[in-house]
Design a protein around this motif. Structure first.
Motif, PDB file in Angstrom:
ATOM      1  N   SER A  14      -1.624   9.096 -55.435  1.00 29.14           N
ATOM      2  CA  SER A  14      -1.913  10.536 -55.451  1.00 29.14           C
ATOM      3  C   SER A  14      -1.569  11.097 -56.820  1.00 29.14           C
ATOM      4  CB  SER A  14      -1.106  11.248 -54.357  1.00 29.14           C
ATOM      5  OG  SER A  14       0.280  10.961 -54.486  1.00 29.14           O
ATOM      6  N   THR A  32      -7.123  11.580 -59.485  1.00 23.43           N
ATOM      7  CA  THR A  32      -8.047  11.446 -58.352  1.00 23.43           C
ATOM      8  C   THR A  32      -9.225  12.393 -58.512  1.00 23.43           C
ATOM      9  OG1 THR A  32      -6.139  10.922 -56.952  1.00 23.43           O
ATOM     10  CG2 THR A  32      -8.205  11.442 -55.828  1.00 23.43           C
ATOM     11  N   TYR A  44      -5.465  16.892 -57.088  1.00 24.13           N
ATOM     12  CA  TYR A  44      -5.458  15.696 -56.241  1.00 24.13           C
ATOM     13  C   TYR A  44      -6.165  15.960 -54.917  1.00 24.13           C
ATOM     14  CZ  TYR A  44      -3.713  12.611 -52.600  1.00 24.13           C
ATOM     15  OH  TYR A  44      -3.641  11.781 -51.516  1.00 24.13           O
ATOM     16  N   ASP A  55       1.245  10.204 -49.367  1.00 25.27           N
ATOM     17  CA  ASP A  55       0.008  10.598 -50.055  1.00 25.27           C
ATOM     18  C   ASP A  55      -0.828  11.560 -49.220  1.00 25.27           C
ATOM     19  OD1 ASP A  55       0.585   9.133 -52.278  1.00 25.27           O
ATOM     20  OD2 ASP A  55      -0.718   7.436 -51.793  1.00 25.27           O
ATOM     21  N   ASP A  78      -1.602  20.063 -60.465  1.00 28.99           N
ATOM     22  CA  ASP A  78      -1.985  18.667 -60.264  1.00 28.99           C
ATOM     23  C   ASP A  78      -2.156  18.344 -58.784  1.00 28.99           C
ATOM     24  OD1 ASP A  78      -1.748  18.560 -62.965  1.00 28.99           O
ATOM     25  OD2 ASP A  78      -0.045  17.181 -63.015  1.00 28.99           O
TER      26      ASP A  78
END
Length: 406
Positions: A139, A143, A183, A166, A179
Motif C-alpha cells: 500500500s 499504487t 493509494y 493494506d 498518499d
C-alpha cells in the motif's frame, strides 16, 4: 526473510557490457513475445534482488517480488523491474530480469520531489519498459501512479497486498493523508488485486468493494541448505519502535524456559540501523544467558539459522504471510505464532522439544503444507492463470498517455 541463492553471485550485463562482449542487448518487443512481458514496479527491491551483503533492511515484499520475478524469467516470460538508483547501472540484466533504475532515494527538493522526480521519473521508466502487464506491491501512493499509467496506456495493472492492514482504512502504513488518498484511488482503479490470505480477501471486499485473487507467497530453499533436527528457538524480524513485532515477548519466553537455547535475529531497519528501542532490546537480550542475539544479518547468513532451528516463534500482532514461516516450513520446522495465517497446527512450544513423535508429525505437516501451497511451482501456476486472464481481456481505453502531473 528469505535467501534467493548464494551471496552476490551476480550475472549482470549492462548495455555497455553487452557491446564489449560483441553485441547490443537483444530484447524482443512485447508484442512478439510468446508470453506477456511483465514489469515489477518495485522501487526498493534492488538491494534484495542483487543480494547486496551491505543492505541493512530486508522487506518481505521485496523478497517476494525477487522470487516471483526470477521464477517468471525461468518459465520463459520477459520480465522487467523498475527500482530506485542504488548505484547500479542504468539497465542491468540479472538472472533473466532486466532492471531499470530511476532516481536516488533522496533525490529532489522537499515537497517538490513528490512530483519530481518521484512521479515523473517512475512514469518515464514505465513508458521506457513498455510492458504488457505492470505489477506493484504494498500500500503506497505508487499504487495510484501505476493504475493511472496503465489506464492511460491501455495496459493491465496488478496490485498485490503485503500485509493484512493494506485493506483496513486508516491503518495502512502510509504516513501522509495525501498518499493514503492516492493509494485508495489506485486500489479502486487497478485491474486486479492479489491477496495473500482469506482475511485480506474479506477485508478488501468489505472495505473497498473489490473482489480479489488469492495467490500465496512462495519460497525456494537455497542451494546448500541442510536442515536437520535443530535445537534452538528462533525469532527473525525487524526491531523498530511502534512496530507490531513485539520482540519483548520473545525475551520473556526465553526467561521462562532457561533450559532452551534461543536465537534472536533482527536489526533496527530503515535508513537508521540504531535506535533507542533497538538498543533496549539488544541490551535486554544480551543479559539473558540462553539468548544468542545477532542483530541484523544479511540474507545469506540468516538461512543457516533456519537449518539449526527446532521451532520458529513469531510474536507479531498481525502479519500477511511472513517469509520466515515459509523458510521454516520448507525445512519442516514448526512455527508458533500469535496470528492465524490460515495454516494452523495446535501444540505447545515445550512439547515440540520433549515429544519427538509430536515434533516429527508437526515437521511432516509443515513440509506437506509448504509443498502443496507455497512452493514456487504451485504459486507460479496460479500467477500464470492471472496473467492469462489479463492479457486476453478486451483492450483498455486509449486515454492520453502523458503523465497526470506537469
Amino acid at each position: 526473510m528469505a535467501i534467493l541463492g548464494p551471496t552476490l553471485s551476480r550475472r549482470e550485463l549492462s548495455a555497455e557490457g553487452a557491446r564489449l562482449r560483441g553485441g547490443a542487448l537483444r530484447l524482443r518487443p512485447a508484442s512478439t513475445s510468446p508470453r506477456p512481458h511483465i514489469c515489477f514496479v518495485a522501487p526498493n527491491t534492488w538491494p534484495v534482488f542483487s543480494r547486496d551483503p551491505d543492505n541493512g533492511f530486508i522487506g518481505g515484499a521485496e523478497v517476494q517480488q525477487s522470487i516471483l520475478a526470477r521464477a517468471l524469467a525461468r518459465a520463459g516470460y520477459r520480465v522487467s523491474m523498475i527500482c530506485l538508483d542504488y548505484g547500479q547501472p542504468q539497465r542491468v540484466l540479472l538472472d533473466g530480469v532486466m532492471v531499470h533504475k530511476t532516481h536516488r532515494p533522496d533525490a529532489g527538493l522537499p515537497i517538490l520531489r513528490f512530483v519530481h522526480p518521484r512521479i515523473t521519473a517512475m512514469w518515464r521508466a514505465m513508458h521506457a519498459v513498455d510492458a504488457d502487464v505492470y505489477y506493484q506491491r504494498c500500500s503506497a501512493m505508487l499504487t495510484a501512479v501505476v493504475a493511472e499509467f496503465c489506464r492511460r496506456n491501455g495496459k493491465p495493472s496488478i496490485f498485490a497486498s503485503a500485509a493484512n492492514l493494506d485493506f483496513v482504512p486508516g491503518r495502512q502504513p502510509i504516513r501522509y493523508l495525501r498518499d493514503r488518498w492516492l493509494y485508495e484511488h489506485g486500489l479502486k482503479h487497478v485491474d486486479r488485486i492479489v491477496v495473500q490470505n482469506a482475511v485480506q480477501q474479506q477485508t478488501c471486499r468489505a472495505n473497498y468493494g473489490r473482489e480479489s485473487t488469492q495467490i500465496p507467497n512462495c519460497y525456494e530453499l537455497p542451494a546448500g541448505a541442510s536442515p536437520g533436527s535443530g535445537d534452538c528457538v528462533l525469532w527473525v524480524a525487524s526491531i523498530r519502535e511502534r512496530d507490531y513485532k513485539r520482540p519483548e515477548l520473545f525475551l520473556e519466553l526465553a526467561r521462562r524456559l532457561p533450559q532452551r537455547r534461543f536465537v534472536m535475529i533482527g536489526g533496527a531497519g530503515g535508513a537508521s540501523r540504531r535506535n533507542a528501542y533497538f538498543e533496549r532490546i539488544r541490551e535486554a537480550a544480551t543479559s539473558i544467558p540462553n539468548i544468542e542475539f545477532t542483530g541484523f544479518l544479511p540474507l545469506a547468513r540468516v538461512e543457516p539459522y533456519f537449518d539449526q532451528a527446532r521451532v520458529l516463534v513469531n510474536t507479531s500482532i498481525h502479519e500477511g504471510m511472513p517469509n520466515t514461516f515459509l523458510q521454516a516450513w520448507a525445512r519442516g520446522v514448526p512455527t508458533v505464532a500469535f496470528v492465524d495465517t490460515g495454516a494452523r497446527l495446535g501444540g505447545e512450544l515445550e512439547r515440540l522439544f520433549t515429544d519427538e513423535e509430536h515434533w516429527r508429525h508437526a515437521s511432516a505437516r509443515c513440509r506437506e503444507y509448504f509443498s502443496s501451497t507455497h512452493s514456487t511451482s504451485t504459486v507460479l501456476a496460479r500467477f500464470e492463470g492471472l496473467l492469462n486472464e489479463l492479457v486476453h481481456e478486451p483492450a483498455r481505453g486509449d486515454s492520453p498517455s502523458g503523465p497526470p502531473y506537469p
